[in-house]
Design a protein around this motif. Structure first.
Motif, mmCIF file in Angstrom:
data_model
loop_
_atom_site.group_PDB
_atom_site.id
_atom_site.type_symbol
_atom_site.label_atom_id
_atom_site.label_comp_id
_atom_site.label_asym_id
_atom_site.label_seq_id
_atom_site.Cartn_x
_atom_site.Cartn_y
_atom_site.Cartn_z
ATOM 1 N N THR A 272 -17.026 -11.739 1.353
ATOM 2 C CA THR A 272 -16.160 -10.681 0.834
ATOM 3 C C THR A 272 -15.415 -10.033 1.986
ATOM 4 O O THR A 272 -16.003 -9.686 3.008
ATOM 5 N N PHE A 273 -14.130 -9.862 1.823
ATOM 6 C CA PHE A 273 -13.269 -9.249 2.818
ATOM 7 C C PHE A 273 -12.772 -7.921 2.259
ATOM 8 O O PHE A 273 -12.241 -7.880 1.145
ATOM 9 N N SER A 274 -12.954 -6.864 3.023
ATOM 10 C CA SER A 274 -12.616 -5.519 2.554
ATOM 11 C C SER A 274 -11.292 -5.053 3.146
ATOM 12 O O SER A 274 -11.005 -5.275 4.328
ATOM 13 N N ALA A 275 -10.484 -4.425 2.308
ATOM 14 C CA ALA A 275 -9.212 -3.867 2.749
ATOM 15 C C ALA A 275 -8.898 -2.665 1.878
ATOM 16 O O ALA A 275 -9.686 -2.300 0.993
ATOM 17 N N LYS A 276 -7.771 -2.037 2.123
ATOM 18 C CA LYS A 276 -7.315 -0.915 1.313
ATOM 19 C C LYS A 276 -6.119 -1.357 0.483
ATOM 20 O O LYS A 276 -5.315 -2.167 0.936
ATOM 21 N N PRO A 277 -6.000 -0.842 -0.727
ATOM 22 C CA PRO A 277 -4.823 -1.179 -1.530
ATOM 23 C C PRO A 277 -3.538 -0.856 -0.775
ATOM 24 O O PRO A 277 -3.429 0.187 -0.118
ATOM 25 N N GLY A 278 -2.592 -1.764 -0.852
ATOM 26 C CA GLY A 278 -1.305 -1.560 -0.196
ATOM 27 C C GLY A 278 -1.236 -2.077 1.220
ATOM 28 O O GLY A 278 -0.136 -2.151 1.791
ATOM 29 N N GLN A 279 -2.373 -2.444 1.817
ATOM 30 C CA GLN A 279 -2.324 -2.993 3.165
ATOM 31 C C GLN A 279 -1.669 -4.368 3.148
ATOM 32 O O GLN A 279 -1.855 -5.169 2.233
ATOM 33 N N ARG A 280 -0.913 -4.648 4.215
ATOM 34 C CA ARG A 280 -0.337 -5.984 4.423
ATOM 35 C C ARG A 280 -1.324 -6.789 5.267
ATOM 36 O O ARG A 280 -1.695 -6.376 6.359
ATOM 37 N N ILE A 281 -1.730 -7.914 4.717
ATOM 38 C CA ILE A 281 -2.760 -8.732 5.348
ATOM 39 C C ILE A 281 -2.158 -10.077 5.728
ATOM 40 O O ILE A 281 -1.494 -10.731 4.913
ATOM 41 N N ARG A 282 -2.393 -10.483 6.967
ATOM 42 C CA ARG A 282 -1.982 -11.815 7.412
ATOM 43 C C ARG A 282 -3.136 -12.778 7.190
ATOM 44 O O ARG A 282 -4.204 -12.638 7.775
ATOM 45 N N LEU A 283 -2.915 -13.752 6.299
ATOM 46 C CA LEU A 283 -3.879 -14.821 6.090
ATOM 47 C C LEU A 283 -3.598 -15.933 7.101
ATOM 48 O O LEU A 283 -2.460 -16.388 7.235
ATOM 49 N N VAL B 256 -4.253 -23.482 -2.222
ATOM 50 C CA VAL B 256 -4.844 -22.170 -1.964
ATOM 51 C C VAL B 256 -4.028 -21.077 -2.646
ATOM 52 O O VAL B 256 -2.797 -21.040 -2.524
ATOM 53 N N ALA B 257 -4.725 -20.179 -3.368
ATOM 54 C CA ALA B 257 -4.064 -19.064 -4.046
ATOM 55 C C ALA B 257 -4.976 -17.849 -4.028
ATOM 56 O O ALA B 257 -6.203 -17.978 -4.044
ATOM 57 N N LEU B 258 -4.382 -16.672 -4.015
ATOM 58 C CA LEU B 258 -5.109 -15.412 -4.126
ATOM 59 C C LEU B 258 -4.785 -14.811 -5.480
ATOM 60 O O LEU B 258 -3.632 -14.466 -5.765
ATOM 61 N N ALA B 259 -5.787 -14.712 -6.339
ATOM 62 C CA ALA B 259 -5.578 -14.244 -7.706
ATOM 63 C C ALA B 259 -4.867 -12.893 -7.718
ATOM 64 O O ALA B 259 -5.226 -11.980 -6.964
ATOM 65 N N GLY B 260 -3.855 -12.771 -8.572
ATOM 66 C CA GLY B 260 -3.150 -11.502 -8.725
ATOM 67 C C GLY B 260 -2.170 -11.184 -7.625
ATOM 68 O O GLY B 260 -1.635 -10.072 -7.600
ATOM 69 N N HIS B 261 -1.897 -12.114 -6.743
ATOM 70 C CA HIS B 261 -1.042 -11.844 -5.588
ATOM 71 C C HIS B 261 -0.005 -12.951 -5.400
ATOM 72 O O HIS B 261 -0.238 -14.112 -5.746
ATOM 73 N N THR B 262 1.106 -12.568 -4.808
ATOM 74 C CA THR B 262 2.109 -13.511 -4.318
ATOM 75 C C THR B 262 2.037 -13.528 -2.798
ATOM 76 O O THR B 262 1.864 -12.486 -2.162
ATOM 77 N N MET B 263 2.131 -14.720 -2.210
ATOM 78 C CA MET B 263 2.111 -14.864 -0.762
ATOM 79 C C MET B 263 3.547 -14.978 -0.233
ATOM 80 O O MET B 263 4.426 -15.502 -0.906
ATOM 81 N N THR B 264 3.733 -14.531 0.997
ATOM 82 C CA THR B 264 4.940 -14.845 1.747
ATOM 83 C C THR B 264 4.529 -15.749 2.896
ATOM 84 O O THR B 264 3.839 -15.312 3.815
ATOM 85 N N ILE C 255 1.582 -13.670 4.401
ATOM 86 C CA ILE C 255 1.405 -12.229 4.255
ATOM 87 C C ILE C 255 1.211 -11.917 2.776
ATOM 88 O O ILE C 255 1.955 -12.412 1.918
ATOM 89 N N VAL C 256 0.189 -11.106 2.477
ATOM 90 C CA VAL C 256 0.002 -10.586 1.130
ATOM 91 C C VAL C 256 -0.138 -9.070 1.211
ATOM 92 O O VAL C 256 -0.643 -8.536 2.201
ATOM 93 N N THR C 257 0.329 -8.408 0.179
ATOM 94 C CA THR C 257 0.115 -6.968 0.058
ATOM 95 C C THR C 257 -1.038 -6.754 -0.900
ATOM 96 O O THR C 257 -0.954 -7.125 -2.077
ATOM 97 N N ALA C 258 -2.117 -6.182 -0.407
ATOM 98 C CA ALA C 258 -3.365 -6.109 -1.173
ATOM 99 C C ALA C 258 -3.204 -5.240 -2.408
ATOM 100 O O ALA C 258 -2.713 -4.106 -2.339
ATOM 101 N N GLY C 259 -3.646 -5.761 -3.553
ATOM 102 C CA GLY C 259 -3.683 -4.986 -4.779
ATOM 103 C C GLY C 259 -4.918 -4.110 -4.844
ATOM 104 O O GLY C 259 -5.712 -4.036 -3.893
ATOM 105 N N ASP C 260 -5.106 -3.467 -5.964
ATOM 106 C CA ASP C 260 -6.211 -2.538 -6.174
ATOM 107 C C ASP C 260 -7.252 -3.220 -7.057
ATOM 108 O O ASP C 260 -7.030 -3.447 -8.244
ATOM 109 N N LEU D 152 -11.481 -10.940 -1.922
ATOM 110 C CA LEU D 152 -10.819 -9.782 -1.329
ATOM 111 C C LEU D 152 -11.164 -8.567 -2.168
ATOM 112 O O LEU D 152 -10.915 -8.554 -3.383
ATOM 113 N N SER D 153 -11.741 -7.551 -1.544
ATOM 114 C CA SER D 153 -12.160 -6.348 -2.260
ATOM 115 C C SER D 153 -11.445 -5.129 -1.687
ATOM 116 O O SER D 153 -11.552 -4.846 -0.489
ATOM 117 N N THR D 154 -10.721 -4.404 -2.554
ATOM 118 C CA THR D 154 -10.077 -3.162 -2.130
ATOM 119 C C THR D 154 -10.558 -1.964 -2.933
ATOM 120 O O THR D 154 -10.127 -0.842 -2.685
#
Length: 510
Positions: free
Chosen positions: A269-280, A293-301, A329-334, A354-356
């Motif tokens: 589990t990877f912890s972040a805050k909602p709205g943070q920009r994360i480099r995968l 590879v996909a992150l549920a609920g997110h779009t990647m750049t 780059i993904v912007t972390a959801g809530d 990913l847990s926010t």
């Protein structure tokens, strides 16, 4: 040095941006890293030959910061915990992946590898255009004998996401691999944190061993069967009609697929805050499996591939072949979200979380809708202008025809099986078009040591800078190469079993 030491799990945890951009120290039972002042450019005693002189001249032109980053690794038999199941394997410690090695562009790496195995080993610096005698693959660098040590010393020429692994038979289907990250302090900090994601297909110590798999694949009694038996049976091993790599996903059925050494039921589990920009930073360390590879609920750049910047492109998923790396780059959801790596053309998946915010863990078998959305492949990305190789000047042709098949398991290049090869030859300063022509019904991720090339798309556009590229069945991929790093370099398929069956040759500087 005043920086604090991050946790041992750096390669499998969320790093605050301020830590990842600074010098630091990593320590563990299996490996350690330190940054010190002073940069010794000499790699030790090197025979004075024209080739050695050419290598030294190129090394002197690379950037040098005056810092040395030191690390120690011991290759040995270990028991690793995959999140419940344990496996006896070869690794650099009790955790997967091995300890992260991190440096800045122009730093000198000084990594001492102790061989605690009964067989030779090495450490190949995958994707780094380093000096030839430190490549970590024979014949450029001799293998490390049992009970011996070797120190790799070289300056780091380019920033990006890389990794390191042995170049000794079948060892890339075991636990001997580490992530390698090279930072550029001049790079604009446009993200808040990073997540290093290492993908792997796993059998060693759980199902059939790599040697058993290889022996069975090459057995005359196998009768051309498509996939290696003897591991946990999985149905549906023929690639689906929407597979991005052709009609066959691979040769091996794996008991598990891992992200950062963990099975889906015990995901990291990877912890972040909602709205943070994360480099995968996604690294495929697998032996026989491409991953979607996909992150549920997110779009990647998508921002980089194989270490080099690309024109940013939006994606819901990305295809990563063995040896390839993609940054996004993904912007972390809530909430709580599954990062899923689906085995392309096979059953099975790897998973991390990913847990926010507080919430329920996703189902271990979840396949998010993003996996069937827009999937970015090498055909969809182009090099950022800052890293474009430029127009080629009177390029020579370097043909690499991929040959062989499953029936006899006789993979080769230009009709020859390694080590019985006719090397591709080039002169320093020449430009070349390396043409991979796949005459087989299998896909092959082709890797060139010591260089980055630029993919030349069939439609005439210039693709990304890479060192590993997927070549689909019965297709051709052209890549542009600039001969700026003298030596003897390997060119090979990064499917472990295809490579060790003979799909490898040399690129030799005349």
């Amino acid at each position: 040095m005043t920086d604090t030491m991050p946790d041992r799990g750096t390669a499998a945890s969320l790093l605050p941006r301020r830590i990842s951009r600074r010098a630091f120290m990593i320590g563990a039972a299996a490996g350690s890293l330190a940054v010190v002042g002073g940069c010794s450019r000499s790699p030790g005693a090197i025979p004075v030959t024209p080739r050695a002189e050419a290598i030294e001249l190129v090394e002197a032109k690379r950037p040098h910061t005056g810092r040395t980053v030191r690390a120690t690794l011991t290759a040995q038999a270990n028991t690793v915990d995959l999140g419940g199941p344990t496996a006896r394997t070869l690794s650099y410690g009790a955790e997967l992946p091995g300890p992260l090695v991190r440096a800045n562009v122009g730093d000198q790496l000084e990594v001492t590898v102790t061989n605690g195995l009964d067989t030779p080993t090495s450490l190949h610096w995958h994707g780094l255009a380093l000096r030839n005698d430190m490549d970590g693959a024979a014949p450029a660098t001799p293998d490390i004998g049992s009970g011996s040590q070797f120190t790799y010393r070289f300056s780091v020429p380019h920033s990006g996401t890389y990794w390191a692994h042995p170049h000794t038979p079948l060892d890339t289907d075991r636990g001997l691999y580490i992530p390698v990250i090279v930072d550029d302090p001049r790079e604009r900090a446009d993200y808040d944190a990073e997540w290093i994601v290492v993908l792997d297909d796993w059998t060693d110590g759980i199902g059939a061993s790599p040697q058993q798999i290889f022996d069975q694949l090459r057995s005359p009694s196998r009768n051309g069967m498509d996939h290696m038996p003897g591991m946990h049976s999985m149905p549906g091993m023929t690639a689906s009609s929407d597979s991005l790599i052709g009609p066959d996903g691979g040769d091996v059925t794996y008991p598990y697929h891992l992200i950062n050494g963990r099975i889906p039921a015990a995901a990291s589990t990877f912890s972040a805050k909602p709205g943070q920009r994360i480099r995968l930073r996604i690294i495929n360390a697998g032996a026989d499996t491409a991953y979607r590879v996909a992150l549920a609920g997110h779009t990647m750049t998508i921002t980089h591939t194989d270490g080099f910047a690309v024109r940013p492109v939006q994606a819901e998923a990305v295809l990563v072949g063995m040896g390839e790396r993609y940054d996004a780059i993904v912007t972390a959801g809530d909430g709580v979200f599954a990062l899923v790596a689906s085995a392309e053309g096979k059953d099975g998946l790897a998973r991390a979380v990913l847990s926010t915010a507080a919430g329920r863990q996703p189902d271990p078998h979840l396949r998010p809708a993003e996996l069937t959305g827009r999937v970015v492949t090498v055909d969809d990305v182009t090099a950022d202008p800052s890293v474009d190789l430029g127009e080629l000047s009177a390029p020579i042709a370097l043909p690499a025809t991929l040959t062989g098949g499953m029936a006899r398991y006789d993979w080769g290049i230009n009709g020859r099986r390694y080590p019985d090869v006719e090397p591709l030859t080039i002169h320093e300063g020449q430009h070349a078009i390396l043409r991979f022509t796949n005459q087989t019904m299998m896909w092959h991720p082709m890797h060139l040591h010591g260089h980055t090339f630029q993919v030349l798309n069939a439609n005439g556009t210039r693709g990304p800078r890479k060192d590993t590229v997927i070549v689909k069945p019965m297709s051709t991929v052209d890549v542009a190469v600039v001969a700026d790093n003298p030596g003897t370099w390997l060119v090979h398929c990064h499917n472990t079993y295809h490579m060790d069956a003979g799909m490898m040759t040399h690129l030799d500087y005349a």
